[in-house]
Scaffold this motif. Structure first.
Motif, short mmCIF file in Angstrom:
data_model
loop_
_atom_site.label_atom_id
_atom_site.label_comp_id
_atom_site.label_asym_id
_atom_site.label_seq_id
_atom_site.Cartn_x
_atom_site.Cartn_y
_atom_site.Cartn_z
N PHE A 1 42.36 32.17 28.54
CA PHE A 1 40.94 32.16 28.58
C PHE A 1 40.35 31.36 27.52
N VAL B 1 42.30 36.22 42.23
CA VAL B 1 43.65 35.91 42.29
C VAL B 1 44.65 37.18 42.48
N VAL C 1 37.23 31.85 32.54
CA VAL C 1 37.68 32.81 33.73
C VAL C 1 38.84 32.04 34.69
N VAL D 1 47.41 34.64 35.06
CA VAL D 1 47.70 35.85 35.75
C VAL D 1 48.36 35.55 37.09
N PRO E 1 50.37 39.51 33.64
CA PRO E 1 48.94 39.38 32.87
C PRO E 1 49.33 38.75 31.67
N ALA F 1 47.08 35.91 29.44
CA ALA F 1 45.79 35.69 30.37
C ALA F 1 44.75 35.44 29.32
N GLY F 2 44.73 36.13 28.03
CA GLY F 2 43.73 35.85 26.92
C GLY F 2 43.80 34.65 26.27
N LYS G 1 36.28 39.67 26.28
CA LYS G 1 37.16 39.54 27.51
C LYS G 1 37.37 40.89 27.97
N LEU G 2 37.19 40.83 29.44
CA LEU G 2 37.15 42.29 30.20
C LEU G 2 38.48 42.24 31.14
N GLY G 3 39.40 41.90 31.01
CA GLY G 3 40.50 41.73 31.95
C GLY G 3 39.96 41.52 33.16
N ALA G 4 40.51 42.19 34.23
CA ALA G 4 40.17 41.89 35.63
C ALA G 4 38.61 42.18 36.00
N GLY H 1 41.98 31.68 32.83
CA GLY H 1 42.53 32.96 32.48
C GLY H 1 43.17 33.32 34.00
N GLY I 1 36.49 40.21 34.34
CA GLY I 1 35.99 39.19 33.73
C GLY I 1 35.62 39.03 32.28
N ALA I 2 34.30 38.40 32.01
CA ALA I 2 33.99 38.24 30.50
C ALA I 2 32.58 38.26 30.28
N ARG J 1 37.87 35.50 38.41
CA ARG J 1 38.19 34.81 39.66
C ARG J 1 39.07 35.66 40.35
N ALA K 1 47.51 38.66 41.10
CA ALA K 1 48.00 38.81 39.58
C ALA K 1 49.55 39.01 39.72
P1 ADP Z 1 44.05 39.71 26.89
O1 ADP Z 1 45.43 39.16 27.72
O2 ADP Z 1 43.84 39.06 25.80
O3 ADP Z 1 44.23 41.17 27.04
P2 ADP Z 1 42.43 39.88 29.38
O4 ADP Z 1 43.44 40.83 30.01
O5 ADP Z 1 40.82 40.44 29.10
O6 ADP Z 1 42.91 39.52 27.72
O7 ADP Z 1 42.07 38.69 30.17
C1 ADP Z 1 41.56 37.25 29.76
C2 ADP Z 1 40.87 36.82 30.82
O8 ADP Z 1 41.75 36.62 31.91
C3 ADP Z 1 39.79 38.06 31.65
O9 ADP Z 1 38.59 37.90 30.86
C4 ADP Z 1 39.48 37.44 33.08
O10 ADP Z 1 38.69 36.21 33.04
C5 ADP Z 1 41.32 36.77 33.27
N1 ADP Z 1 41.86 37.97 33.81
C6 ADP Z 1 42.72 38.92 33.47
N2 ADP Z 1 43.13 39.55 34.27
C7 ADP Z 1 42.81 38.95 35.29
C8 ADP Z 1 43.06 39.48 36.98
N3 ADP Z 1 43.85 40.63 37.35
N4 ADP Z 1 42.48 38.49 37.93
C9 ADP Z 1 41.79 37.56 37.61
N5 ADP Z 1 41.53 37.25 36.17
C10 ADP Z 1 41.96 37.94 35.24
#
Ligand code: ADP
Length: 317
Positions: free
Chosen positions: A261, A249, A283, A290, A254, A257-258, A227-230, A286, A232-233, A247, A251
């Motif tokens: 996902f 959106v 995604v 957010v 947050p 989100a994980g 998972k790479l946050g904003a 996820g 993607g993955a 995707r 936010a």
């Molecule tokens: P966690 O909540 O476990 O730290 P992430 O922050 O990596 O996990 O978020 C999980 C997934 O949610 C990401 O891989 C992405 O697909 C989605 N996501 C996270 N932040 C955003 C964002 N700002 N906009 C759109 N999708 C997001």
């Protein structure tokens, strides 16, 4: 846990919204919304907060018949404090809670349905073993049952530095890897799962996540999903890697989100989708999380998945 959500600095008081939170229950609800049959194994106190947790899960279609009520410990609690638009602080009151004493009996009770059939997939997080010796043993029991019944295992590392240190987490997670089919983690969590931590990423011309994923695949993990946050993955399998951007959106929250996902990824996996389809749904779910307030409240049903592509200002009548 019960979640109390404030609207500003907690020390000023004011009103709190009452809801339910927890990584595994978020995933359970996410999957149930997508139409899957889900059973949640956990423990709540024999109190009104526990009733709220179980009632919410039941209302969302999650089977809680394997859960237990602990009459000598309260339901866990957490406070969300939105401190700045981009910073939410989470305060946990979980030590000594019923959830932190969940034991192997809850796992055994939840593992098979009334007809004795095991699930198709077991999902665990790295939070459970950090809660104490009983939850650690319970999670281990779940892994053993999964192996015995040929059930695939998905693990979301979810490292929580307030619950344990990296060395303790690594000792457990490395021990678990031979049981794990699908590993979901942030890129910085991957080294916690490696049996031998090796460097030399730049020498091999690979980025650290790719190198760590390769090592995990060679240790027997079937899929490593990062998972790479904003951003993607990316999913790594024996066939190579697939990346999906997040995707787009707005936010607003947050948290969760994980977990959302994971629900999307597992849902598509259970549907028989390929890696690209799994990431696509992940995604998407996820992004729903957010874009919505709350941990799980905005989780989409199957028919709502397509809403994310709608143009701004769309009204659905
Ligand atoms: P966690 O909540 O476990 O730290 P992430 O922050 O990596 O996990 O978020 C999980 C997934 O949610 C990401 O891989 C992405 O697909 C989605 N996501 C996270 N932040 C955003 C964002 N700002 N906009 C759109 N999708 C997001």
């Amino acid at each position: 846990m019960v979640a109390l959500r404030g609207s500003g600095p907690l020390r000023l008081g004011g009103s709190l919204d009452v809801s339910v939170a927890g990584a595994e229950s978020n995933v359970a609800i996410g999957l149930a919304r997508l139409g899957h049959r889900v059973r949640w194994a956990g423990a709540v106190g024999d109190d009104e907060a526990g009733e709220l947790v179980l009632r919410t899960l039941r209302a969302e279609g999650v089977d809680v018949t394997g859960s237990s009520r602990d009459s000598s410990a309260p339901t866990g609690l957490l406070l969300f404090e939105p401190r700045l638009p981009q910073v939410t602080r989470v305060h946990y009151y979980r030590s000594g809670s019923a959830g932190s004493r969940v034991d192997s009996a809850a796992v055994t009770a939840a593992f098979t349905d009334g007809a004795g059939a095991p699930p198709r997939l077991l999902h665990l997080t790295g939070i459970t073993p950090a809660l104490g010796p009983a939850p650690l043993a319970a999670a281990r029991q779940a892994l053993e049952l999964a192996r015995e019944h040929g059930v695939q295992v998905c693990l979301d590392v979810n490292f929580r530095s307030r619950l344990w240190n990296e060395a303790d987490a690594a000792a457990v997670l490395r021990d678990w890897m031979p049981y794990v089919d699908v590993l979901i983690a942030s890129d910085d969590e991957l080294p916690l799962c490696l049996s031998v931590s090796r460097d030399g990423a730049s020498a091999a011309g690979k980025d650290p996540a790719e190198m760590h994923a390769d090592q995990l695949l060679s240790q027997g993990v079937r899929e490593v999903v990062v998972k790479l946050g904003a951003a993607g993955a990316t999913a790594y399998t024996a066939e190579g890697s697939v990346h999906r951007p997040a995707r787009s959106v707005e936010a607003v929250d947050p948290v969760g989100a994980g977990d959302a996902f994971v629900a999307g990824y597992v849902s598509a996996l259970l549907d028989g989708a390929g890696v690209t389809g799994r990431l696509e749904r992940a995604v998407t779910t996820g992004a729903f999380a957010v874009a919505s307030h709350g941990d799980w409240e905005g989780a989409p049903t199957r028919s709502e998945l397509a809403l994310l592509g709608a143009e701004s200002g769309t009204v659905v009548r």
